[in-house]
Design an enzyme around this catalytic site. Structure first.
Site, PDB file in Angstrom:
ATOM      1  N   ASN A 152      34.358  48.007  35.984  1.00 22.96           N
ATOM      2  CA  ASN A 152      34.596  48.026  37.424  1.00 22.96           C
ATOM      3  C   ASN A 152      34.909  49.420  37.968  1.00 22.96           C
ATOM      4  O   ASN A 152      34.773  49.651  39.161  1.00 22.96           O
ATOM      5  CB  ASN A 152      35.728  47.066  37.794  1.00 22.96           C
ATOM      6  CG  ASN A 152      36.931  47.210  36.913  1.00 22.96           C
ATOM      7  OD1 ASN A 152      36.844  47.100  35.683  1.00 22.96           O
ATOM      8  ND2 ASN A 152      38.079  47.472  37.505  1.00 22.96           N
ATOM      9  N   GLN A 180      31.746  42.227  37.803  1.00 22.98           N
ATOM     10  CA  GLN A 180      31.046  43.300  38.534  1.00 22.98           C
ATOM     11  C   GLN A 180      29.533  43.226  38.349  1.00 22.98           C
ATOM     12  O   GLN A 180      28.790  43.769  39.155  1.00 22.98           O
ATOM     13  CB  GLN A 180      31.544  44.675  38.071  1.00 22.98           C
ATOM     14  CG  GLN A 180      32.986  44.966  38.412  1.00 22.98           C
ATOM     15  CD  GLN A 180      33.248  45.132  39.909  1.00 22.98           C
ATOM     16  OE1 GLN A 180      32.342  45.442  40.683  1.00 22.98           O
ATOM     17  NE2 GLN A 180      34.483  44.923  40.312  1.00 22.98           N
ATOM     18  N   SER A 200      32.897  36.090  40.033  1.00 24.99           N
ATOM     19  CA  SER A 200      33.746  35.926  41.209  1.00 24.99           C
ATOM     20  C   SER A 200      32.932  36.040  42.497  1.00 24.99           C
ATOM     21  O   SER A 200      32.085  36.931  42.617  1.00 24.99           O
ATOM     22  CB  SER A 200      34.810  37.028  41.169  1.00 24.99           C
ATOM     23  OG  SER A 200      35.613  36.965  42.315  1.00 24.99           O
ATOM     24  N   THR A 238      41.855  19.410  43.686  1.00 25.27           N
ATOM     25  CA  THR A 238      40.791  19.121  44.651  1.00 25.27           C
ATOM     26  C   THR A 238      39.909  20.359  44.825  1.00 25.27           C
ATOM     27  O   THR A 238      40.408  21.468  44.990  1.00 25.27           O
ATOM     28  CB  THR A 238      41.418  18.716  46.010  1.00 25.27           C
ATOM     29  OG1 THR A 238      42.221  17.570  45.766  1.00 25.27           O
ATOM     30  CG2 THR A 238      40.350  18.395  47.045  1.00 25.27           C
ATOM     31  N   CYS A 326      47.028  54.568  40.901  1.00 26.98           N
ATOM     32  CA  CYS A 326      47.960  55.212  41.833  1.00 26.98           C
ATOM     33  C   CYS A 326      48.275  54.327  43.030  1.00 26.98           C
ATOM     34  O   CYS A 326      49.405  54.277  43.494  1.00 26.98           O
ATOM     35  CB  CYS A 326      47.372  56.510  42.354  1.00 26.98           C
ATOM     36  SG  CYS A 326      47.047  57.673  41.051  1.00 26.98           S
TER      37      CYS A 326
HETATM   38  N1  PLP Z   1      37.287  41.447  36.328  1.00 16.90           N
HETATM   39  C1  PLP Z   1      36.740  42.548  36.888  1.00 16.90           C
HETATM   40  C2  PLP Z   1      35.856  43.424  36.049  1.00 16.90           C
HETATM   41  C3  PLP Z   1      37.013  42.875  38.212  1.00 16.90           C
HETATM   42  O1  PLP Z   1      36.473  43.974  38.748  1.00 16.90           O
HETATM   43  C4  PLP Z   1      37.854  42.012  38.958  1.00 16.90           C
HETATM   44  C5  PLP Z   1      38.223  42.355  40.353  1.00 16.90           C
HETATM   45  O2  PLP Z   1      38.278  43.505  40.737  1.00 16.90           O
HETATM   46  C6  PLP Z   1      38.377  40.868  38.342  1.00 16.90           C
HETATM   47  C7  PLP Z   1      38.069  40.622  37.022  1.00 16.90           C
HETATM   48  C8  PLP Z   1      39.243  39.912  39.096  1.00 16.90           C
HETATM   49  O3  PLP Z   1      38.464  39.117  39.952  1.00 16.90           O
HETATM   50  P1  PLP Z   1      39.127  38.302  41.150  1.00 16.90           P
HETATM   51  O4  PLP Z   1      39.511  39.302  42.194  1.00 16.90           O
HETATM   52  O5  PLP Z   1      38.056  37.358  41.615  1.00 16.90           O
HETATM   53  O6  PLP Z   1      40.289  37.556  40.601  1.00 16.90           O
END
Ligand code: PLP
Length: 394
Positions: A152, A180, A200, A238, A326
């Site tokens: 990410n 990502q 996500s 639900t 940060c």
């Molecule tokens: N994993 C990665 C690589 C992510 O970049 C993120 C969110 O930035 C997440 C997990 C977490 O996802 P969510 O915000 O849907 O909980």
């Protein structure tokens, strides 16, 4: 302030209008609980299953292998904790990497406190794991390999196919956090031999608070949330019907134009990276130059505080990220940038720009000019930079 230029799509993406429109009726007329038996409610069960089917097709999976969750964090927690719980008789060892999202890292740290042993693999300077190190880390007690599809912060895509092969050869389950990558690059769970995959909605122009976990058929994973019989008794509660409908629409749209979008974003990404590299001195690009998400740029500027750069970009209406911790009140630089070998002072001067379908070349040109101007201004205020230039002139 003038128009905002949003360049932080790895943090979240704007929900597409078509997605919000598709969701709306499920808040108003079609509000029924999918578990109820009367028509208007039961229809929602069909809708949920249609979305399951839509998602399954994008991964070459079966619809009954898709479980809706509240997002990437929950999917990661479920995959890792439930594997640990279900396979603890077989072993207590899990392999992951030093560059995972905290949803994976903190889950592994939690399991460490509960008797599990975790190996955190190193990565090379481009952010890729070393396959020999993975091979060597495998023990008779290893029950899970959890390695992200793409990072990410620096956008590096891991050698997923090779990891899947190694996991399969040793009879170890393979989970990948594809939060990502899903919707950005093609993923085939059969070809890559993936057993579990997290994704996500809000990272692909869908709503927040909805995601899914792919669980290969036949895996004996424990339920994650106990209660009603939803999600085949594995994740009670639900269903978030508007969220699921929105996710479905976002997935449809993301996959309809994935190839063209990736080509366009790759062009913009490379244009931005190349111009900054050519026009700003003392800068480096972080992450793999080839195996990289199409929308990710991550650069470190010497003699610059990433935070100051972000604030000054914000004053010009540009939203980006420092890719470091940060912003959460900690002064520690990003664990990912440290893992690829950057010294603290360079890691502190980092900027992550992540593109989306709505970004234009004009926005990128404006951003490049802004970065050049701000970096020069900040360096002119830096005693370190002054000393460096004096030293150079000697
Ligand atoms: N994993 C990665 C690589 C992510 O970049 C993120 C969110 O930035 C997440 C997990 C977490 O996802 P969510 O915000 O849907 O909980």
């Amino acid at each position: 302030m003038e128009k905002v230029i949003y360049l932080d799509h790895a943090a979240t993406t704007p929900t597409r209008k078509e997605v919000a429109d598709a969701m709306y009726p499920y808040f108003t007329d079609k509000f029924g609980n999918p578990s109820s038996i009367y028509g208007i409610a039961a229809q929602n069960k069909n809708i949920i299953n249609q979305v399951r089917e839509t998602i399954a097709k994008t991964l070459n999976a079966k619809s009954e292998e898709i479980y809706f969750t509240a997002g990437g964090t929950e999917s990661d927690n479920w995959a890792i904790k439930a594997t640990a719980e279900a396979y603890k008789q077989k072993g207590n060892h899990i392999i992951t990497t030093k560059i995972e999202h905290h949803a994976v890292l903190h889950t592994c740290q939690y399991l460490e406190k509960n008797g599990f042993e975790i190996t955190y693999l190193d990565v090379d300077e481009s952010g890729k794991i070393k396959l020999e190190q993975l091979q060597k880390a495998i023990r008779p007690t290893t029950i899970l390999i959890s390695i992200m599809f793409a990072n990410n912060e620096i956008g590096t895509i891991e050698p997923i196919k090779e990891i899947g092969k190694i996991a399969k050869t040793h009879g170890i389950l393979f989970h990948t956090d594809a939060v990502q990558a899903y919707g950005q690059v093609p993923i085939d769970v059969e070809e890559y031999q993936i057993d579990m995959l997290s994704a996500s909605g809000h990272k692909l122009n869908g709503p927040k608070g909805i995601g899914f976990l792919y669980i290969r058929r036949g895996l004996k994973l424990s339920s994650f949330i106990h209660g009603g019989a939803q999600e085949r008794r594995r994740r009670a509660g639900t269903e978030n019907v508007p969220g699921i409908v929105g996710l479905g629409k976002a997935v449809e749209m993301a996959f309809a134009d994935m190839k063209e979008r990736a080509e366009r974003e790759t062009q913009l990404r490379d244009y931005l990276m190349n111009r900054i590299m050519a026009e700003v001195p003392y800068v480096r690009v972080n992450g793999d130059r080839v195996n990289r998400l199409p929308n990710n740029v991550n650069m470190s500027f010497q003699f610059i505080e990433g935070e100051s750069l972000l604030i000054m970009l914000d004053m010009k209406g540009i939203c980006a990220s420092s890719g470091s911790a940060c912003t959460s009140g900690s002064l520690d630089p990003s664990h990912v940038l440290l893992a690829i070998g950057l010294p603290h002072e360079i890691a502190h001067g980092s900027l992550r720009i992540t593109l989306g379908f709505e970004n234009t070349k004009e926005e990128i040109d404006f951003t490049i000019d802004a970065i050049k101007e701000i970096v020069e201004k900040l360096r002119n205020m830096s005693p370190l930079y002054e000393d460096f230039i004096k030293e150079k002139k000697r």
